[in-house]
Design a protein around this motif. Structure first.
Motif, mmCIF file in Angstrom:
data_model
loop_
_atom_site.group_PDB
_atom_site.id
_atom_site.type_symbol
_atom_site.label_atom_id
_atom_site.label_comp_id
_atom_site.label_asym_id
_atom_site.label_seq_id
_atom_site.Cartn_x
_atom_site.Cartn_y
_atom_site.Cartn_z
ATOM 1 N N THR A 17 0.691 -1.240 -0.012
ATOM 2 C CA THR A 17 -0.004 -0.157 -0.007
ATOM 3 C C THR A 17 0.911 1.172 -0.003
ATOM 4 O OG1 THR A 17 -0.264 -0.169 2.543
ATOM 5 C CG2 THR A 17 -1.995 -1.044 1.298
ATOM 6 N N LYS A 18 2.234 1.030 -0.172
ATOM 7 C CA LYS A 18 2.957 2.415 -0.116
ATOM 8 C C LYS A 18 2.890 3.167 -1.137
ATOM 9 C CE LYS A 18 7.273 1.011 1.052
ATOM 10 N NZ LYS A 18 8.650 0.439 1.141
ATOM 11 N N LYS A 19 2.968 4.358 -1.120
ATOM 12 C CA LYS A 19 2.814 5.562 -2.025
ATOM 13 C C LYS A 19 4.062 6.365 -1.989
ATOM 14 C CE LYS A 19 -1.509 4.476 -3.275
ATOM 15 N NZ LYS A 19 -1.311 3.187 -3.142
ATOM 16 N N ILE A 20 4.832 6.292 -3.119
ATOM 17 C CA ILE A 20 5.968 7.261 -3.374
ATOM 18 C C ILE A 20 5.869 8.624 -4.134
ATOM 19 C CG2 ILE A 20 8.322 7.261 -4.100
ATOM 20 C CD1 ILE A 20 8.169 4.186 -3.748
ATOM 21 N N SER A 21 6.229 9.587 -3.478
ATOM 22 C CA SER A 21 5.790 11.020 -4.305
ATOM 23 C C SER A 21 6.663 10.960 -5.499
ATOM 24 C CB SER A 21 6.245 12.084 -3.403
ATOM 25 O OG SER A 21 7.561 11.989 -3.254
ATOM 26 N N THR A 22 5.928 11.632 -6.473
ATOM 27 C CA THR A 22 6.586 11.901 -7.908
ATOM 28 C C THR A 22 7.792 12.542 -7.721
ATOM 29 O OG1 THR A 22 4.260 11.746 -8.637
ATOM 30 C CG2 THR A 22 6.114 12.567 -10.245
ATOM 31 N N LYS B 178 11.423 10.604 -19.645
ATOM 32 C CA LYS B 178 11.308 11.945 -19.232
ATOM 33 C C LYS B 178 11.001 11.979 -17.685
ATOM 34 C CE LYS B 178 11.551 13.258 -23.610
ATOM 35 N NZ LYS B 178 10.595 13.470 -24.532
ATOM 36 N N TYR B 179 10.023 11.424 -17.244
ATOM 37 C CA TYR B 179 9.834 11.268 -15.745
ATOM 38 C C TYR B 179 8.851 10.014 -15.346
ATOM 39 C CZ TYR B 179 4.683 12.978 -16.449
ATOM 40 O OH TYR B 179 3.839 13.311 -17.073
ATOM 41 N N ILE B 180 8.836 9.688 -14.158
ATOM 42 C CA ILE B 180 8.059 8.602 -13.641
ATOM 43 C C ILE B 180 7.144 9.272 -12.470
ATOM 44 C CG2 ILE B 180 8.504 6.260 -12.467
ATOM 45 C CD1 ILE B 180 11.747 7.999 -13.321
ATOM 46 N N THR B 181 6.049 8.326 -12.715
ATOM 47 C CA THR B 181 5.040 8.714 -11.440
ATOM 48 C C THR B 181 4.547 7.115 -10.935
ATOM 49 O OG1 THR B 181 2.962 9.804 -10.866
ATOM 50 C CG2 THR B 181 3.170 9.088 -13.113
ATOM 51 N N GLN B 182 3.973 7.111 -9.678
ATOM 52 C CA GLN B 182 3.027 5.995 -9.252
ATOM 53 C C GLN B 182 1.649 6.238 -9.393
ATOM 54 O OE1 GLN B 182 3.868 4.805 -5.254
ATOM 55 N NE2 GLN B 182 2.665 3.002 -5.314
ATOM 56 N N ILE B 183 1.333 5.199 -10.245
ATOM 57 C CA ILE B 183 -0.455 5.149 -10.657
ATOM 58 C C ILE B 183 -1.160 4.787 -9.324
ATOM 59 C CG2 ILE B 183 -2.214 4.162 -12.211
ATOM 60 C CD1 ILE B 183 0.057 3.371 -13.956
ATOM 61 N N GLN B 184 -2.349 5.292 -9.125
ATOM 62 C CA GLN B 184 -3.246 5.172 -7.976
ATOM 63 C C GLN B 184 -3.608 3.507 -8.332
ATOM 64 O OE1 GLN B 184 -2.358 7.245 -5.625
ATOM 65 N NE2 GLN B 184 -4.493 6.992 -5.036
ATOM 66 N N ALA B 185 -3.417 2.692 -7.499
ATOM 67 C CA ALA B 185 -3.841 1.368 -7.675
ATOM 68 C C ALA B 185 -3.653 0.528 -6.213
ATOM 69 C CB ALA B 185 -3.302 0.782 -8.802
ATOM 70 N N MET C 53 2.218 0.277 -8.958
ATOM 71 C CA MET C 53 2.178 0.342 -10.228
ATOM 72 C C MET C 53 2.821 1.709 -10.595
ATOM 73 S SD MET C 53 -1.583 -0.677 -11.847
ATOM 74 C CE MET C 53 -2.467 -2.064 -11.322
ATOM 75 N N PHE C 54 3.837 1.619 -11.561
ATOM 76 C CA PHE C 54 4.887 2.774 -12.106
ATOM 77 C C PHE C 54 4.619 3.188 -13.474
ATOM 78 C CE2 PHE C 54 6.225 1.179 -8.264
ATOM 79 C CZ PHE C 54 6.361 2.127 -7.218
ATOM 80 N N ALA C 55 4.308 4.429 -13.871
ATOM 81 C CA ALA C 55 4.346 4.819 -15.252
ATOM 82 C C ALA C 55 5.636 5.457 -15.693
ATOM 83 C CB ALA C 55 3.229 5.648 -15.722
ATOM 84 N N PHE C 56 6.113 4.921 -16.421
ATOM 85 C CA PHE C 56 7.620 5.718 -17.197
ATOM 86 C C PHE C 56 7.331 6.483 -18.386
ATOM 87 C CE2 PHE C 56 9.333 2.915 -14.017
ATOM 88 C CZ PHE C 56 10.331 3.259 -13.622
ATOM 89 N N PHE C 57 7.085 7.699 -18.450
ATOM 90 C CA PHE C 57 6.863 8.457 -19.516
ATOM 91 C C PHE C 57 8.096 8.617 -20.651
ATOM 92 C CE2 PHE C 57 3.498 9.142 -16.706
ATOM 93 C CZ PHE C 57 2.282 9.318 -17.631
ATOM 94 N N CYS C 58 7.867 8.094 -21.858
ATOM 95 C CA CYS C 58 8.980 8.428 -22.753
ATOM 96 C C CYS C 58 8.797 8.501 -24.110
ATOM 97 C CB CYS C 58 9.723 7.069 -22.623
ATOM 98 S SG CYS C 58 9.195 5.661 -22.941
ATOM 99 N N ASN C 59 9.556 8.654 -24.996
ATOM 100 C CA ASN C 59 9.322 9.099 -26.452
ATOM 101 C C ASN C 59 8.742 7.701 -27.109
ATOM 102 O OD1 ASN C 59 12.052 8.282 -26.221
ATOM 103 N ND2 ASN C 59 12.737 9.490 -27.880
ATOM 104 N N LEU C 60 9.610 6.783 -26.891
ATOM 105 C CA LEU C 60 9.393 5.717 -27.839
ATOM 106 C C LEU C 60 9.114 4.359 -26.717
ATOM 107 C CD1 LEU C 60 12.136 6.351 -30.276
ATOM 108 C CD2 LEU C 60 9.784 6.441 -30.973
ATOM 109 N N PRO C 61 8.030 4.304 -26.323
ATOM 110 C CA PRO C 61 7.616 3.372 -25.334
ATOM 111 C C PRO C 61 7.590 1.717 -25.902
ATOM 112 C CG PRO C 61 5.839 4.762 -25.638
ATOM 113 C CD PRO C 61 6.658 5.425 -26.385
ATOM 114 N N GLN C 62 7.126 1.889 -27.214
ATOM 115 C CA GLN C 62 6.942 0.443 -27.848
ATOM 116 C C GLN C 62 8.443 -0.210 -28.095
ATOM 117 O OE1 GLN C 62 6.691 3.417 -29.046
ATOM 118 N NE2 GLN C 62 7.131 3.591 -31.271
ATOM 119 N N TYR C 63 9.467 0.492 -27.825
ATOM 120 C CA TYR C 63 10.681 0.013 -28.143
ATOM 121 C C TYR C 63 11.682 -0.511 -26.658
ATOM 122 C CZ TYR C 63 10.711 1.958 -32.927
ATOM 123 O OH TYR C 63 10.468 2.052 -34.287
#
Length: 433
Positions: free
Chosen positions: A349-354, A381-388, A392-402
């Protein structure tokens, strides 16, 4: 609660083929480990966004000929009690046999939704042959070919229409459940934890008809203990004790926040334990491993380390789980198991700040960027934890499919190293920025 679809029927009607077809979207559990294919009886499937667990009763039939029919009948009885929907498979090429009749007889008396699935309808000419199955008195017939997959869509539409809506638990307390194969000491552990001070323990009327929720509030711990062990009359399970425990375990896993998986030290880790572990992992539940009966093992200074390494090898790639060696009868380290479960729940249940995530992870990514693909450089570019309900973590980038799996595992390991997610599966997603 989990929706369970049980496939029942006599041998060689195609139950396993249908099972494999239904679970192939999310690979059947431990299908790539040697020596466990014969034990692969349950896995996750999904249809129109609704996940469910498929149980193939085929693998559990005892080998001795004389108890063939009795064993099948027993499985049908367990399926009726535990499953949400029952698929009764018959074979269009052989018509109705005596064994089909006796299974239908039991199913007619059940109050569960039963769908008759006529298999091996490999061409249109055979559709007319399926009408004979209406005489079983179980309603509509679903014609399929589990080999080619034809007809399964219509069947699944009907299956999911019978599912119960998942209702969230009212209690905000952490929910721990003890799972494992039969006779590993689950009931003894529950009794040892509860002790004689039964007045402290309040059984709350079960939210499900087959598990009791015990409010445990002792020694600084406050949680719900879900007791699924030994609650029902010991029917003549004999041959099908494993099958019955599988049905029970699936429900217990899905209801809990943290699963305490008990393993028998004398038998060591078996394929069924690995199945249970991977099912908990796939359901994104916290896991603590408890090695019981440790007092029966002859030990030297290396025994614990060797045992631990063997277990982690069998459970890989997810090995970041607490392993505790206990003896329930001697009351050794049983409260350490509760402390471990409480710590795993906190991790879950841990939440980590962006800002903290980016301060830690971006320099690591800069030093070890994702490998370039087809001459294209990937920049995260940056990372954030998704509410779940689990990390769960989202890594935002230019070419996620690669971004490939090895790099994804690298990021997961770095998250674990820096933020302690022991005992909890992590999900990582790459999104377009």
């Amino acid at each position: 609660m989990s929706n369970i679809v049980a496939i029942v029927g006599r041998p060689n009607v195609g139950k396993s083929t249908l099972y494999n077809r239904l679970t192939e979207t999310r690979k059947a559990i431990v299908d790539d480990m040697s020596g466990v294919t014969r034990d692969r009886h349950y896995g996750l499937a999904e249809w129109i966004g609704k996940p469910f667990t498929v149980v193939d009763t085929g693998g559990y039939v005892a080998h001795s000929e004389d108890i063939f029919e009795a064993a099948i009948r027993e499985q049908v009885m367990i399926a009726i009690e535990e499953a949400t929907v029952i698929l009764f498979m018959v074979d269009v090429t052989t018509g109705i046999t005596d064994l089909d009749d006796s299974i239908a007889d039991i199913l007619r008396r059940s109050k569960k939704p039963v769908l008759v699935v006529a298999n091996k309808v490999d061409n249109n000419a055979l559709i007319n042959e399926t009408h004979i199955f209406y005489s079983l008195g179980l309603g509509d017939i679903y014609s399929i070919s589990s080999m080619t997959g034809s007809g399964t869509g219509e069947l699944l539409d009907e299956v999911v229409s019978h599912f119960e809506e998942n209702q969230e638990e009212a209690s905000a307390l952490p929910k721990f459940t003890i799972v494992g194969r039969p006779n590993v000491g689950k009931s003894s552990l529950i009794n040892a934890l509860i002790g004689k001070d039964r007045n402290i323990v309040t059984p709350i009327a079960g939210t499900t008809r087959d598990s009791i929720h015990i409010h445990y509030n002792q020694y600084g711990h406050d949680f719900m203990l879900i007791d699924t062990a030994g609650l029902r009359k010991k029917t003549k399970v004999k041959e099908n004790i494993e099958f019955y425990s599988v049905m029970r375990t699936i429900k217990a896993i899905e209801e809990a926040d943290v699963n305490i998986l008990m393993i028998d030290a004398v038998d060591g880790i078996e394929s069924q334990d690995i199945n249970i572990f991977h099912l908990a992992e796939k359901n994104k539940k916290g896991i603590v491993i408890l090695i019981n009966k440790w007092d029966l093992i002859e030990k030297n200074h290396k025994t614990t380390k060797v045992f631990e390494e063997t277990i982690k090898e069998r459970l890989s790639p997810f090995t970041d789980v607490p392993i505790i060696f206990t003896s329930v009868t001697e009351k050794q380290r049983i409260f350490k198991a509760l402390e471990a479960a409480a710590a795993v729940y906190e991790n879950k249940t841990k939440k980590i700040s962006t800002s903290k995530l980016n301060d830690v992870m971006l320099p690591i990514i800069e030093n070890y960027p994702p490998p370039a693909l087809k001459g294209k450089h990937i920049k995260i570019k940056y990372i954030t934890q998704i509410q779940a309900s689990s990390p769960m973590f989202a890594f935002f980038c230019n070419l996620p499919q690669y971004i490939k799996d090895p790099y994804k595992r690298f990021l997961e390991n770095k998250l674990r190293e820096n933020f302690d997610f022991t005992g909890v599966p992590i999900q990582i997603f790459f999104r377009q920025k």
